[in-house]
Design a protein around this motif. Sequence first.
Motif, mmCIF file in Angstrom:
data_model
loop_
_atom_site.group_PDB
_atom_site.id
_atom_site.type_symbol
_atom_site.label_atom_id
_atom_site.label_comp_id
_atom_site.label_asym_id
_atom_site.label_seq_id
_atom_site.Cartn_x
_atom_site.Cartn_y
_atom_site.Cartn_z
ATOM 1 N N GLY A 1 7.006 -2.732 -6.623
ATOM 2 C CA GLY A 1 6.248 -2.839 -5.399
ATOM 3 C C GLY A 1 6.501 -4.175 -4.725
ATOM 4 N N ARG A 2 5.979 -5.237 -5.717
ATOM 5 C CA ARG A 2 6.173 -6.602 -5.156
ATOM 6 C C ARG A 2 7.552 -7.041 -4.700
ATOM 7 N N SER A 3 8.617 -6.559 -5.683
ATOM 8 C CA SER A 3 9.978 -7.004 -5.350
ATOM 9 C C SER A 3 10.440 -6.283 -4.027
ATOM 10 N N ALA A 4 9.892 -4.952 -3.976
ATOM 11 C CA ALA A 4 10.384 -4.499 -2.489
ATOM 12 C C ALA A 4 9.798 -5.195 -1.182
ATOM 13 N N ALA B 1 0.923 -1.250 -0.028
ATOM 14 C CA ALA B 1 0.012 0.030 0.007
ATOM 15 C C ALA B 1 0.728 1.163 0.208
ATOM 16 N N ILE B 2 1.938 1.174 0.822
ATOM 17 C CA ILE B 2 2.768 2.321 0.821
ATOM 18 C C ILE B 2 3.486 2.408 -0.487
ATOM 19 N N TRP B 3 3.919 1.369 -1.218
ATOM 20 C CA TRP B 3 4.573 1.579 -2.444
ATOM 21 C C TRP B 3 3.574 2.407 -3.412
ATOM 22 N N VAL C 1 15.215 1.128 -3.133
ATOM 23 C CA VAL C 1 14.391 0.502 -4.273
ATOM 24 C C VAL C 1 13.956 1.858 -5.236
ATOM 25 N N MET C 2 13.164 2.536 -4.512
ATOM 26 C CA MET C 2 12.850 3.848 -5.166
ATOM 27 C C MET C 2 13.990 4.441 -6.213
#
Length: 209
Positions: free
Chosen positions: A178-181, A95-97, A163-164
């Motif tokens: 998002g999923r990777s993070a 959600a945060i991503w 990651v960003m």
Amino acid sequence: MTVMTTGSTSRADANRRRILDVALAELLRDPDASMDQIARAAGVVRRTVYGHFPSREALISTLVDEAVQSLADVDAGAREGVADPAEAVARSVLAIWEIADRYRLLVALAQRTVTVQGIRERLAPLRENKVRLLQRGLDEGVFSSPLPAQALAYVHEQMLFAVMEAVNDGLVAAQEAGRSATVTVLTAAGVPASSATGLVARVSEKPGG
């Protein structure tokens, strides 16, 4: 003495909101965008921008405050009613991503103008929630780490920022980030990679996931 009417107050509020929205878009497009550029893009004169924000730093600081509030809101909403600490972390990061991705360049800007410490202070309430969640996971044996929960929360935070930056540099595809993070954060907490990958896939497929 100047009296502000309801109509003029509404227009001022609308102008301020438009300036903030346009500033975010312009700064994401060009991190060095000037107040003049932002004013032109917003369709107002420079004096109007400075009437709301006395400096570029003040404008960016306001955007950072709004970003942090958005992060706190989506984090709380994602974790609500979720009992399993690993699933709560997964839902929170996913959600945060969705919000953090829009602000990833703003983070870099804020590090120049608000200072890293300023960002950390703004993120303190969000981090405290994360620490409690990580501690619960450690106590229940869901997570395993040589780090205490407070230090692990810092690691997670810095991993997301990293990651960003990797997305910004073209090293990670934005649609996969998002999923990777989320998997990366879970594995850093000691969840086996295969379990973390499966959990993120399941959470992503669930309504609201």
